[in-house]
Design a protein around this motif. Structure first.
Motif, short mmCIF file in Angstrom:
data_model
loop_
_atom_site.label_atom_id
_atom_site.label_comp_id
_atom_site.label_asym_id
_atom_site.label_seq_id
_atom_site.Cartn_x
_atom_site.Cartn_y
_atom_site.Cartn_z
N GLY A 18 -4.84 11.84 17.64
CA GLY A 18 -4.37 11.02 16.86
C GLY A 18 -3.36 11.93 15.44
O GLY A 18 -2.47 11.56 15.00
N TYR A 19 -4.13 12.99 15.10
CA TYR A 19 -3.60 13.74 14.09
C TYR A 19 -2.39 14.56 14.63
O TYR A 19 -1.40 14.75 13.82
CB TYR A 19 -4.55 14.53 13.23
N ILE A 20 -2.47 15.21 15.88
CA ILE A 20 -1.32 15.63 16.58
C ILE A 20 -0.21 14.93 16.55
O ILE A 20 1.07 15.20 16.21
CB ILE A 20 -1.58 16.09 17.80
N TYR A 21 -0.42 13.43 16.99
CA TYR A 21 0.74 12.56 16.98
C TYR A 21 1.34 12.44 15.63
O TYR A 21 2.46 12.48 15.53
CB TYR A 21 0.17 11.26 17.54
N GLU A 22 0.53 12.27 14.88
CA GLU A 22 1.15 11.73 13.38
C GLU A 22 1.94 13.08 12.65
O GLU A 22 2.94 12.75 12.10
CB GLU A 22 -0.03 11.10 12.46
N ILE A 79 -8.97 -0.42 5.35
CA ILE A 79 -8.52 -0.72 3.83
C ILE A 79 -8.66 -2.20 3.60
O ILE A 79 -8.56 -3.19 4.23
CB ILE A 79 -7.21 -0.30 3.47
N ASN A 80 -9.11 -2.48 2.07
CA ASN A 80 -9.42 -3.65 1.46
C ASN A 80 -8.05 -4.43 1.85
O ASN A 80 -6.82 -4.05 1.19
CB ASN A 80 -9.60 -3.50 0.04
N THR A 81 -8.15 -5.76 2.23
CA THR A 81 -7.07 -6.61 2.66
C THR A 81 -6.23 -7.00 1.27
O THR A 81 -5.10 -7.02 1.22
CB THR A 81 -7.40 -7.67 3.49
N ALA A 82 -7.11 -7.35 0.32
CA ALA A 82 -6.40 -7.81 -0.98
C ALA A 82 -5.63 -6.68 -1.42
O ALA A 82 -4.59 -6.84 -1.99
CB ALA A 82 -7.52 -8.36 -1.88
N GLY A 83 -6.13 -5.36 -1.35
CA GLY A 83 -5.56 -4.30 -1.83
C GLY A 83 -4.28 -4.16 -1.20
O GLY A 83 -2.93 -3.94 -1.93
N LEU A 84 -4.35 -4.12 0.05
CA LEU A 84 -3.03 -3.83 0.85
C LEU A 84 -2.08 -4.89 0.81
O LEU A 84 -0.87 -4.65 0.59
CB LEU A 84 -3.44 -4.00 2.50
N ALA A 85 -2.38 -6.09 0.49
CA ALA A 85 -1.47 -7.21 0.30
C ALA A 85 -0.53 -7.19 -1.19
O ALA A 85 0.32 -7.42 -1.44
CB ALA A 85 -2.28 -8.57 -0.15
N GLN A 86 -1.17 -6.00 -2.03
CA GLN A 86 -0.38 -5.63 -3.17
C GLN A 86 0.81 -4.87 -2.85
O GLN A 86 1.37 -4.38 -3.94
CB GLN A 86 -1.27 -5.13 -4.04
N VAL A 87 0.77 -4.09 -1.64
CA VAL A 87 1.75 -3.28 -1.48
C VAL A 87 3.23 -3.75 -1.43
O VAL A 87 3.23 -4.88 -0.68
CB VAL A 87 1.54 -2.29 -0.07
N ARG A 88 4.24 -3.43 -1.98
CA ARG A 88 5.73 -3.77 -2.14
C ARG A 88 6.34 -3.56 -1.00
O ARG A 88 7.21 -3.90 -0.55
CB ARG A 88 6.13 -3.62 -3.58
N ALA A 89 6.04 -2.14 -0.60
CA ALA A 89 6.94 -1.49 0.55
C ALA A 89 6.83 -2.31 1.85
O ALA A 89 5.38 -2.68 2.11
CB ALA A 89 6.62 -0.07 0.57
N PRO A 90 7.72 -2.43 2.64
CA PRO A 90 7.48 -2.89 4.20
C PRO A 90 6.61 -2.03 4.87
O PRO A 90 6.64 -0.66 4.61
CB PRO A 90 8.90 -3.06 4.76
N ILE A 91 5.54 -2.67 5.45
CA ILE A 91 4.50 -1.67 6.21
C ILE A 91 4.59 -1.68 7.64
O ILE A 91 4.82 -2.71 8.30
CB ILE A 91 3.10 -2.09 5.85
N ILE A 92 4.74 -0.36 8.12
CA ILE A 92 4.58 -0.07 9.43
C ILE A 92 3.01 0.38 9.83
O ILE A 92 2.74 1.55 9.29
CB ILE A 92 5.78 0.95 10.04
N ALA A 93 2.31 -0.38 10.73
CA ALA A 93 0.88 0.11 11.08
C ALA A 93 1.12 0.98 12.15
O ALA A 93 1.63 0.55 13.40
CB ALA A 93 -0.01 -1.31 11.25
N MET A 94 0.46 2.24 12.47
CA MET A 94 0.39 3.15 13.14
C MET A 94 -0.94 3.00 13.88
O MET A 94 -1.97 3.45 13.17
CB MET A 94 0.65 4.49 12.69
#
Length: 345
Positions: A18-22, A79-94
């Motif tokens: 996973g780390y090599i990939y990223e 990560i806490n869902t309520a916290g993630l929902a505050q992110v303004r940037a468009p999110i790409i989940a890896m």
């Protein structure tokens, strides 16, 4: 070129698939001209301390809306869902593989990770996965629309050293010393084959001291100390040397969302003995090795025996592995796939 931030927990140079990939993806996106910030998050994910959870949410919510966020799966699924929902940037989940599928979880932790990852995936603008297998799981079990998923198959570096197998034959296994990698099953299988001539080396960093000690104790209990080396983490040149010297590759994995080490073995023309689980059957060509059920040391021993003693079968598998390895994508291919996703947001 779309600006981005890539948030990854812990040390970026950690030697796991996973780390090599990223790390390769981060480098590849920059090579293509993307302005990509690396955000280092706490190393306790996917079981974050309160401090690391707070730090992650603070870092991610500070991102501007015009800089896309690529978020590592160890963080994304916990990560806490309520916290993630505050992110303004468009999110790409890896997502390499869902966290709830990790080996050894109790039912409560498994249920918590499943719900958290499913809820968090609903917040993603897009999802990157390494394999069709992971994509199918996210569509079927996590309610992710197929249109939001892109498969970015890991790249593979071509070997630079000639293949010079040693005698006795070297059985090489590469994978972090974690219960999911099944090194205990490999040791038990090798203990059945002491009548044959071979040496084995298991390369991989310890996941935790207790599991590393358990593997060392098992190696001693099975009287394999003189024939099996638990090498731990090795520098890349040393690992390349082992690949060049190996006769076959073996990994008794209990689950893989992809398995970069299989591609590395294929690129070097090594026959593979492993387990039919997760994405492995779609990663390892049927004619390039032998797949057995996970957690079955006797079946694994039988497959290893066949590859060690049937020279015709081993030669045919090696040729098939070499053909498959030559057709694998490069890391530049992986980066271009992710770049297209970034630019489409």
């Amino acid at each position: 070129m779309k600006q981005a931030a890539f948030a990854i927990p812990g040390e970026l140079t950690t030697l796991t698939g996973g780390y090599i990939y990223e790390r390769r993806l981060l480098e590849g996106l920059r090579d293509l001209g993307h302005d990509v910030d690396h955000i280092a998050l706490g190393d306790t994910f996917p079981a974050p301390t309160e401090k690391h959870m707070t730090h992650a949410i603070t870092e991610l919510t500070a991102l501007p809306s015009d800089r896309a966020l690529i978020l590592d799966g160890l963080v994304y699924g916990s990560i806490n869902t309520a916290g993630l929902a505050q992110v303004r940037a468009p999110i790409i989940a890896m997502i390499h593989h869902p966290l709830a599928l990790e080996t050894g979880l109790d039912s409560q932790t498994k249920a918590h990770l499943f719900k958290t990852e499913r809820d968090n995936l609903a917040l993603a603008a897009h999802v990157l996965v390494p394999s069709p297998h992971t994509a199918k799981i996210l569509i079927g079990d996590y309610d992710v629309p197929e249109s939001k998923i892109t498969i970015a198959q890991p790249g593979t570096l071509r070997p630079t050293m000639p293949h010079t197998p040693t005698q006795p034959p070297l059985i090489l296994s590469v994978g972090i010393q974690h219960p999911r990698k099944g090194h205990d099953i490999l040791l038990k299988a090798l203990a059945i084959l002491t009548h044959l001539d071979w040496h084995a080396t298991i390369v991989g960093s310890p996941y935790d001291p207790d599991h590393a000690q358990a593997l060392e104790n098992l190696r001693c209990d099975l009287a394999l100390s003189d024939r099996v080396t638990l090498a731990g983490r090795l520098p890349q040149p040393d690992l390349d040397q082992l690949y060049a010297q190996a006769t076959l590759f073996a990994l008794a994995t209990r689950y893989e969302g992809y398995g970069i080490v299989f591609d590395e073995a294929l690129a070097r023309g090594l026959p593979i003995v492993t387990c039919a689980t997760g994405a492995v059957p779609e990663t390892v060509p049927a004619d390039a090795g032998l797949l057995v059920p996970p957690d079955d040391a006797t079946a694994l021993a039988g497959a290893l025996d066949t590859m060690l003693t049937d020279h015709t079968k081993r030669s045919a598998a090696a040729q098939a592995a070499q053909r498959a390895g030559a057709a694998l994508p490069t890391w530049a291919n992986t980066a271009r796939t992710a770049s297209n996703v970034l630019n489409s947001l």
